[in-house]
Design an enzyme around this catalytic site. Structure first.
Site, PDB file in Angstrom:
ATOM      1  N   ARG A 159       1.035  -1.279  -0.177  1.00 16.48           N
ATOM      2  CA  ARG A 159       0.021  -0.164  -0.029  1.00 16.48           C
ATOM      3  C   ARG A 159       0.937   1.502  -0.023  1.00 16.48           C
ATOM      4  O   ARG A 159       0.639   2.382   0.487  1.00 16.48           O
ATOM      5  CB  ARG A 159      -0.891   0.060   1.169  1.00 16.48           C
ATOM      6  N   SER A 231     -11.403  -1.116   2.684  1.00 17.25           N
ATOM      7  CA  SER A 231     -10.449  -1.435   3.761  1.00 17.25           C
ATOM      8  C   SER A 231     -10.078   0.206   4.337  1.00 17.25           C
ATOM      9  O   SER A 231      -9.282   0.772   3.594  1.00 17.25           O
ATOM     10  CB  SER A 231      -9.336  -2.134   3.275  1.00 17.25           C
ATOM     11  N   GLU A 326      -5.557   3.211   5.979  1.00 16.51           N
ATOM     12  CA  GLU A 326      -4.947   3.447   4.303  1.00 16.51           C
ATOM     13  C   GLU A 326      -5.671   4.423   3.852  1.00 16.51           C
ATOM     14  O   GLU A 326      -5.012   4.815   2.814  1.00 16.51           O
ATOM     15  CB  GLU A 326      -5.693   1.952   4.014  1.00 16.51           C
TER      16      GLU A 326
END
Length: 330
Positions: A159, A231, A326
């Site tokens: 990520r 997410s 995130e």
């Protein structure tokens, strides 16, 4: 032609009401005009380049310039695709299957555009888009220079990418991404219950895509119905020593090998802390997937942020592990 509006609602999958002081939509043919605009009226102003707003949490209106790409190039050369940043990832995957090009199936139904995917290095079910990226074409917004980045320059990791570094954030707009796929389908099933769902026999790329979509729809809320960004937290990677310490306390704790240690599912830890399905006002932890925070209706960015901090504090207190968002806060 460049389209410029003011005091414009910003699209985002959290369904948080937020406006941009200036909203600019551009295509491939508008790059020169966009550069002139940014070097003139845009000089010294904050700039945000967005896709579908699927990884953003707005805490207030954006007092700057929001750029929205309509670059939809698409060309095929052998196993390589050159894809404009505005392509929706799931639409692209459907098209690759029709072309007999394989590799992206496990990323099915992830929200967002190709440009955002290259910045975020999206991933799911054991696959990351960085596995397939061979070039990223990006516009340096301050100068109008177009640069081609090779994989080794993008510093891809879990990520993360070159574009997410604090000193690079807001400096670049991805124009296109070149992907190298395969004409031979090799399924990746050893993650997230895919093998259990599909069985032990041979499977097609279409079956894998359909299984991934089914699993995601079972676990994750539709942002058109319940505002969310997928997410919300990154699965933390801890040292092998920390993982072993936690395994002694929690023998059933799931873990995965990672580049720099051991990955622990953040959703599992959040669930162990009792937050799955709980709410703080109009913001809640999803009742089927604890990794997802949702807007139950009328939530502000501050409501979501407050819930995020409460969840992080609970995980830190119980496990001694920091779960970081995130999602990008703005």
């Amino acid at each position: 032609m460049l389209r410029i509006t003011h005091d414009t609602p910003i699209p985002n999958t959290f369904r948080i009401p937020a406006k941009a002081a200036t909203f600019v939509t551009y295509g491939r043919e508008d790059i020169e005009e966009l550069t002139t605009f940014l070097q003139g009226e845009g000089q010294g102003r904050r700039i945000l380049n967005i896709g579908q707003g699927s990884n953003l949490l707005f805490l207030k209106d954006f007092d700057g310039i929001v750029l929205s790409s309509e670059v939809r190039d698409f060309s095929v050369s052998g196993n390589r695709l050159r894809v404009g940043a505005a392509w929706v990832v799931d639409e692209l995957i459907e098209r690759t299957l029709a072309l007999g090009l394989y590799g992206l199936e496990n990323l099915s139904l992830i929200p967002g555009t190709v440009g955002a995917a290259a910045v975020q290095n999206i991933g799911a079910y054991g696959v990351e888009i960085a596995n397939f990226i061979r070039e990223v074409e990006a516009l340096e917004l301050s100068t109008g220079t177009i640069r081609i980045f090779r994989p080794e320059e993008l510093h891809y990791g879990y990520r993360r990418s070159f574009f997410k570094a604090p000193e690079e954030w807001g400096r670049w707009a991805v124009l296109s991404v070149t992907l190298e796929l395969s004409r031979d389908f090799v399924p990746r099933l050893d993650y997230g219950g895919l093998r259990q769902r599909l069985g032990e026999g041979s499977v097609s790329a279409r079956q894998v895509r359909e299984a991934v979509i089914a699993i995601r729809r079972e676990k994750l809320p539709d942002p058109e119905v319940l505002g969310n960004a997928g997410s919300f937290f990154v699965n933390p990677v801890v040292s092998p020593e920390k993982a072993e310490e936690l395994r002694r306390q929690y023998p059933d704790m799931p873990t995965y090998e990672a580049e720099n240690g051991v990955k622990i599912p953040a959703g599992w830890m959040i669930e162990q802390c009792g937050w799955k399905g709980r709410a703080l006002g109009p913001a809640a932890v999803h009742d089927r997937q604890a990794l997802v925070l949702v807007n139950r209706g009328g939530a502000t960015g501050e409501d979501i942020s407050r819930l995020s901090e409460a969840v992080r504090a609970a995980v830190k207190e119980r496990f001694g592990v920091d779960v970081r968002p995130e999602v990008n806060f703005l």
